[in-house]
Design an enzyme around this catalytic site. Structure first.
Site, PDB file in Angstrom:
ATOM      1  N   GLY A   1       7.110  21.995 -24.490  1.00 17.81           N
ATOM      2  CA  GLY A   1       5.824  21.294 -24.425  1.00 17.81           C
ATOM      3  C   GLY A   1       4.976  21.701 -25.625  1.00 17.81           C
ATOM      4  N   ASN A   2       3.676  21.570 -25.475  1.00 20.21           N
ATOM      5  CA  ASN A   2       2.761  21.871 -26.581  1.00 20.21           C
ATOM      6  C   ASN A   2       2.888  23.310 -27.066  1.00 20.21           C
ATOM      7  OD1 ASN A   2      -0.021  23.349 -26.919  1.00 20.21           O
ATOM      8  ND2 ASN A   2      -0.291  21.371 -27.892  1.00 20.21           N
TER       9      ASN A   2
ATOM     10  N   GLY B   1      11.060  26.065 -22.580  1.00 23.71           N
ATOM     11  CA  GLY B   1       9.995  25.064 -22.573  1.00 23.71           C
ATOM     12  C   GLY B   1      10.046  24.239 -23.837  1.00 23.71           C
TER      13      GLY B   1
ATOM     14  N   LYS C   1      -9.800  26.483 -12.927  1.00 16.80           N
ATOM     15  CA  LYS C   1      -8.584  25.699 -13.159  1.00 16.80           C
ATOM     16  C   LYS C   1      -8.547  24.558 -12.172  1.00 16.80           C
ATOM     17  CE  LYS C   1      -4.752  26.307 -15.670  1.00 16.80           C
ATOM     18  NZ  LYS C   1      -4.748  27.176 -16.843  1.00 16.80           N
TER      19      LYS C   1
HETATM   20  N1  GLU Z   1      -4.806  25.432 -20.091  1.00 16.68           N
HETATM   21  C1  GLU Z   1      -4.945  26.428 -21.090  1.00 16.68           C
HETATM   22  C2  GLU Z   1      -4.749  27.814 -20.490  1.00 16.68           C
HETATM   23  O1  GLU Z   1      -4.089  27.987 -19.493  1.00 16.68           O
HETATM   24  C3  GLU Z   1      -6.231  26.283 -21.892  1.00 16.68           C
HETATM   25  C4  GLU Z   1      -7.489  26.334 -21.110  1.00 16.68           C
HETATM   26  C5  GLU Z   1      -8.736  25.964 -21.915  1.00 16.68           C
HETATM   27  O2  GLU Z   1      -8.622  25.700 -23.102  1.00 16.68           O
HETATM   28  O3  GLU Z   1      -9.788  25.918 -21.292  1.00 16.68           O
HETATM   29  O4  GLU Z   1      -5.170  28.786 -21.052  1.00 16.68           O
END
Ligand code: GLU
Length: 408
Positions: A217-218, A215, A103
């Site tokens: 968002g997406n 929320g 991340k």
């Molecule tokens: N940010 C998203 C998560 O927390 C997706 C991560 C990804 O697709 O690599 O799962």
């Protein structure tokens, strides 16, 4: 303030204790393989230079390349990014995609940047990080406040620097037409809904049940849209500025129009304005936190009325709140299962890029539904085997899958 990394480690320790998992390997899983902090200097539109802090944490790659989003937020910090990378390793193992966990983030409020400043910052992050990325090394994606457009700039920058022919597969969540997969945008929210539907079968949740979503968002948008279309009552929604409630149910499409026209949710006709805190405590059957971590804590857990919590956000529940929910018999579908639909379709996108394929939307969503329902069944089996919570079941399943691939 609860440290999310400590929460993550305690969650793993509890599950490992229940299933008596290998102590040495669990010890290894408690710390990320590595994390990097960089400074990104940007010349702002005013001509002035500003320096931003960027991060990437690579937790574990026993199952495949490190994989997980990059978030842009003013509160990003190393402990948060480490926790989020940790959760990605377990999430990817629960949904059973061949990735490890990573991340990243930048400390910035992107709403304060112009488009060209945002582009420079995104390219700047890649200039500092490209050495530790790669389609089979580390594959970032969107997260809070990052978009397909940002991924596209990042791919372009990566390709310029490295000349790598497989550059498309270094980032997922790209715009469709720029190497992105159909269905990726909807994937996390829809995936959360498929998981919720499975949970409904195991709990006394009636058709037309009342759902509160924190929320806008997406993830929350696609989850709420699907819930509304399938006849559930979405009674409250919120964004970072506050929420709206109508206990008879909100018309989701009209809320969407209102948000587009006014820029916010406030004063939606037929609803009452409420704070984000009040929203969590509403008299509803289901609560779906879909914003940031640490919103369900020991100070509000006792006031939660829902009997089912679906964690669409990463890390919304502290360890203390989790205990209270367990005592009150409130079921919590953990983040590492509930929001795994996004990374599942990221895997499909990566696969299409690596193999020069283009799948249609139906194919993607059908595959996602099958894969996430299977993950739910696997988690449920572990939960029942060890007579424990969904979270412990998910951790036991994921840790077992990761440890199988770890040497020694
Ligand atoms: N940010 C998203 C998560 O927390 C997706 C991560 C990804 O697709 O690599 O799962």
């Amino acid at each position: 303030m609860t440290n999310p990394f400590e929460t993550a480690v305690k969650q793993l320790e509890e599950a490992a204790g229940i299933a008596k998992l290998d102590k040495n390997k669990i010890e290894q899983l408690k710390s990320p393989d590595r994390y990097v902090e960089v400074s990104i200097p940007i010349i702002m539109d005013s001509g002035e230079q500003k320096i931003f802090k960027g991060f990437r944490s690579q937790h574990n790659n026993a199952r495949g390349a490190y994989k997980g989003g990059i978030r842009y937020h003013q509160d990003v910090n190393l402990d948060e990014v480490r926790a989020l990378s940790f959760w990605m390793s377990f999430k990817n193992a629960v949904i059973n995609v061949p990735f490890g966990g990573g991340k990243g983030g930048i400390i910035v409020n992107p709403k304060e940047l112009s488009i060209s400043e945002l582009e420079k910052l995104s390219r700047g992050w890649v200039q500092k990080m490209y050495r530790i990325l790669g389609p089979e090394v580390d594959v970032p994606a969107p997260d809070v406040n990052t978009t397909g457009q940002i991924m596209d700039w990042m791919v372009d920058e990566y390709k310029k620097i490295t000349g790598d022919e497989k550059s498309l597969a270094v980032f997922t969540g790209k715009p469709v037409g720029k190497g992105g997969s159909l269905g990726r945008e909807e994937a996390t929210g829809f995936g959360g809904f498929y998981v919720f539907e499975e949970a409904v079968k195991h709990h006394q949740i009636q058709p037309g049940a009342k759902i509160v979503v924190q929320g806008f968002g997406n993830v929350s948008t696609f989850f709420a849209k699907m819930a509304f279309e399938k006849g559930y009552k979405v009674v409250a929604l919120s964004d970072s500025k506050g929420g709206i409630v109508n206990m008879d149910g909100l018309d989701f499409n009209k809320v969407l129009e209102h948000k587009k026209a006014s820029g916010g949710l406030k004063d939606f006709s037929g609803s009452k304005n409420i704070t984000n805190e009040e929203l969590l405590e509403l008299e509803a059957d289901v609560l779906a936190p879909a914003a940031l971590e640490n919103v369900l804590t020991e100070s509000n857990a006792n006031k939660i009325k829902a009997c089912l919590i679906v964690e669409l956000a990463n890390g919304p529940t502290t360890k203390e709140a989790d205990k209270i929910f367990e005592e009150k018999n409130i079921s919590v579908i953990p983040d590492i299962l509930a929001n795994s639909g996004g990374v599942c379709v990221s895997y499909y996108e990566w696969y299409q890029n690596m193999n020069n394929e283009i799948w249609n939307k139906e194919q993607v969503l059908e595959k996602l539904e099958k894969q996430i329902k299977l993950a739910f069944a696997d988690v449920l089996a572990a939960k029942e085997k060890y007579k424990t919570t969904y979270r412990n079941g998910a951790y036991i399943l994921a840790a077992t899958r990761i440890m199988e691939k770890m040497t020694p």
